[in-house]
Motif scaffolding. Structure first.
Motif, short mmCIF file in Angstrom:
data_model
loop_
_atom_site.label_atom_id
_atom_site.label_comp_id
_atom_site.label_asym_id
_atom_site.label_seq_id
_atom_site.Cartn_x
_atom_site.Cartn_y
_atom_site.Cartn_z
N MET A 193 -30.90 7.91 -34.96
CA MET A 193 -29.56 8.49 -34.95
C MET A 193 -28.56 7.45 -34.45
SD MET A 193 -28.52 12.11 -33.39
CE MET A 193 -26.85 12.54 -33.06
N ASP A 194 -27.42 7.39 -35.10
CA ASP A 194 -26.37 6.42 -34.79
C ASP A 194 -25.53 6.96 -33.63
OD1 ASP A 194 -24.36 4.55 -34.78
OD2 ASP A 194 -24.09 4.60 -36.96
N HIS A 195 -25.45 6.20 -32.54
CA HIS A 195 -24.73 6.67 -31.35
C HIS A 195 -23.42 5.92 -31.12
CE1 HIS A 195 -27.88 9.36 -30.12
NE2 HIS A 195 -28.78 8.39 -30.32
N ARG A 196 -22.95 5.17 -32.13
CA ARG A 196 -21.68 4.45 -31.98
C ARG A 196 -20.54 5.45 -31.81
NH1 ARG A 196 -20.51 1.67 -37.09
NH2 ARG A 196 -21.82 3.30 -37.91
N PRO A 197 -19.56 5.10 -30.98
CA PRO A 197 -18.40 5.99 -30.83
C PRO A 197 -17.63 6.10 -32.15
CG PRO A 197 -18.15 4.00 -29.48
CD PRO A 197 -19.48 3.92 -30.15
N LEU A 198 -16.90 7.17 -32.30
CA LEU A 198 -16.17 7.42 -33.56
C LEU A 198 -15.20 6.29 -33.91
CD1 LEU A 198 -15.43 11.23 -33.30
CD2 LEU A 198 -17.12 10.10 -34.74
N HIS A 199 -14.54 5.71 -32.93
CA HIS A 199 -13.55 4.68 -33.24
C HIS A 199 -14.18 3.42 -33.82
CE1 HIS A 199 -14.62 3.34 -29.14
NE2 HIS A 199 -14.27 2.15 -29.58
N GLU A 200 -15.51 3.30 -33.75
CA GLU A 200 -16.20 2.15 -34.34
C GLU A 200 -16.74 2.46 -35.75
OE1 GLU A 200 -19.27 0.79 -31.69
OE2 GLU A 200 -17.83 0.35 -30.09
N ARG A 201 -16.58 3.66 -36.20
CA ARG A 201 -17.08 4.07 -37.51
C ARG A 201 -16.03 3.81 -38.58
NH1 ARG A 201 -21.76 7.65 -36.98
NH2 ARG A 201 -22.16 7.72 -34.74
N ASP A 202 -16.49 3.55 -39.81
CA ASP A 202 -15.51 3.37 -40.88
C ASP A 202 -15.08 4.75 -41.41
OD1 ASP A 202 -17.28 4.29 -42.92
OD2 ASP A 202 -17.88 2.26 -43.45
N ASP A 203 -14.02 4.73 -42.21
CA ASP A 203 -13.43 5.98 -42.69
C ASP A 203 -14.41 6.84 -43.48
OD1 ASP A 203 -11.05 5.23 -41.53
OD2 ASP A 203 -10.08 4.64 -43.42
N ARG A 204 -15.20 6.23 -44.34
CA ARG A 204 -16.16 7.00 -45.15
C ARG A 204 -17.18 7.71 -44.26
NH1 ARG A 204 -16.16 4.86 -50.88
NH2 ARG A 204 -14.55 3.29 -50.80
N GLU A 205 -17.64 7.01 -43.22
CA GLU A 205 -18.57 7.64 -42.28
C GLU A 205 -17.92 8.83 -41.59
OE1 GLU A 205 -21.45 5.17 -39.69
OE2 GLU A 205 -19.71 3.85 -40.08
N LEU A 206 -16.65 8.67 -41.23
CA LEU A 206 -15.96 9.77 -40.56
C LEU A 206 -15.84 10.99 -41.47
CD1 LEU A 206 -13.20 7.77 -38.66
CD2 LEU A 206 -15.21 8.90 -37.66
N VAL A 207 -15.54 10.77 -42.74
CA VAL A 207 -15.47 11.89 -43.68
C VAL A 207 -16.84 12.56 -43.78
CG1 VAL A 207 -15.11 12.58 -46.09
CG2 VAL A 207 -13.51 10.99 -45.00
N ARG A 208 -17.88 11.75 -43.91
CA ARG A 208 -19.24 12.31 -44.01
C ARG A 208 -19.58 13.12 -42.76
NH1 ARG A 208 -23.62 10.79 -41.81
NH2 ARG A 208 -22.96 8.67 -41.34
N LEU A 209 -19.29 12.55 -41.58
CA LEU A 209 -19.57 13.25 -40.33
C LEU A 209 -18.79 14.57 -40.24
CD1 LEU A 209 -19.63 10.25 -37.83
CD2 LEU A 209 -21.57 11.71 -38.46
N HIS A 210 -17.53 14.54 -40.67
CA HIS A 210 -16.71 15.77 -40.66
C HIS A 210 -17.35 16.83 -41.56
CE1 HIS A 210 -13.41 18.55 -41.01
NE2 HIS A 210 -13.34 18.32 -42.31
N VAL A 211 -17.73 16.42 -42.75
CA VAL A 211 -18.34 17.37 -43.69
C VAL A 211 -19.63 17.94 -43.11
CG1 VAL A 211 -19.42 17.58 -45.98
CG2 VAL A 211 -17.23 16.38 -45.73
#
Length: 182
Positions: free
Chosen positions: A1-19
């Motif tokens: 599991m990826d434990h990087r903070p949200l501000h280190e994630r790219d936009d596509r990852e953030l959309v995926r995580l939101h979904v």
């Protein structure tokens, strides 16, 4: 599991995580892109309050429809498209709100020359046909590539180029006319 903070994630990852149901992923997207999206909305509508409403509508729409993001364009392109569409929907519904409010144009004689120029440009921009105005806002004011603007506006690249060219010519003519130059 990826434990990087949200501000280190790219936009596509953030959309995926939101979904996938992450409670804060969309908030990070909003924080990252709200200012640029507001600037697009302001230049599209010419009205601060309307721009704020459009950005709010757009981000609510993006929040709800994130599952429809296919990843074939950058997340910022997807967000620009939603913001531009929100602006167009409001402008078409609320005509003639694309005109600048009178209080923003009042007392220009007392204003600084650069402010006067900015107001002249905003006023001229508001008078352009919608397609030309949107192309100029995205390409000339926000530095978007012609290809990316074509994706946002859902038109061919050649259409964006011609709208920009015609829009620039029309803007120049309006500004020359205001300054009394031939």
């Amino acid at each position: 599991m990826d434990h990087r903070p949200l501000h280190e994630r790219d936009d596509r990852e953030l959309v995926r995580l939101h979904v996938e149901g992450h409670p804060d992923a969309f908030g990070e997207l909003f924080r990252r892109h709200r200012d640029r999206m507001w600037a697009v909305a302001l230049r599209t509508t010419g009205n601060r309050e309307l721009a704020s409403d459009c950005v709010q509508d757009a981000f609510i729409s993006a929040f709800r429809r994130a599952g429809s993001y296919r990843g074939d364009a950058a997340v910022t392109t997807w967000l620009h498209r939603i913001v531009v569409n929100a602006c167009l929907d409001r402008l078409r519904r609320d005509k003639p709100t694309s005109q600048l409010p009178e209080h923003e144009l009042a007392d220009r004689r007392d204003a600084h020359a650069s402010l006067e120029t900015r107001l002249d440009v905003r006023e001229a921009l508001a008078r352009l046909p919608e397609g030309q105005r949107l192309a100029l806002v995205l390409v000339d004011m926000h530095g978007m590539s012609v290809a990316e603007a074509a994706l946002v506006l859902e038109v061919a690249e050649g259409t964006v180029k011609s709208r920009c060219s015609r829009g620039r010519e029309a803007l120049a003519a309006m500004l020359r006319e205001r300054s009394g130059q031939p």
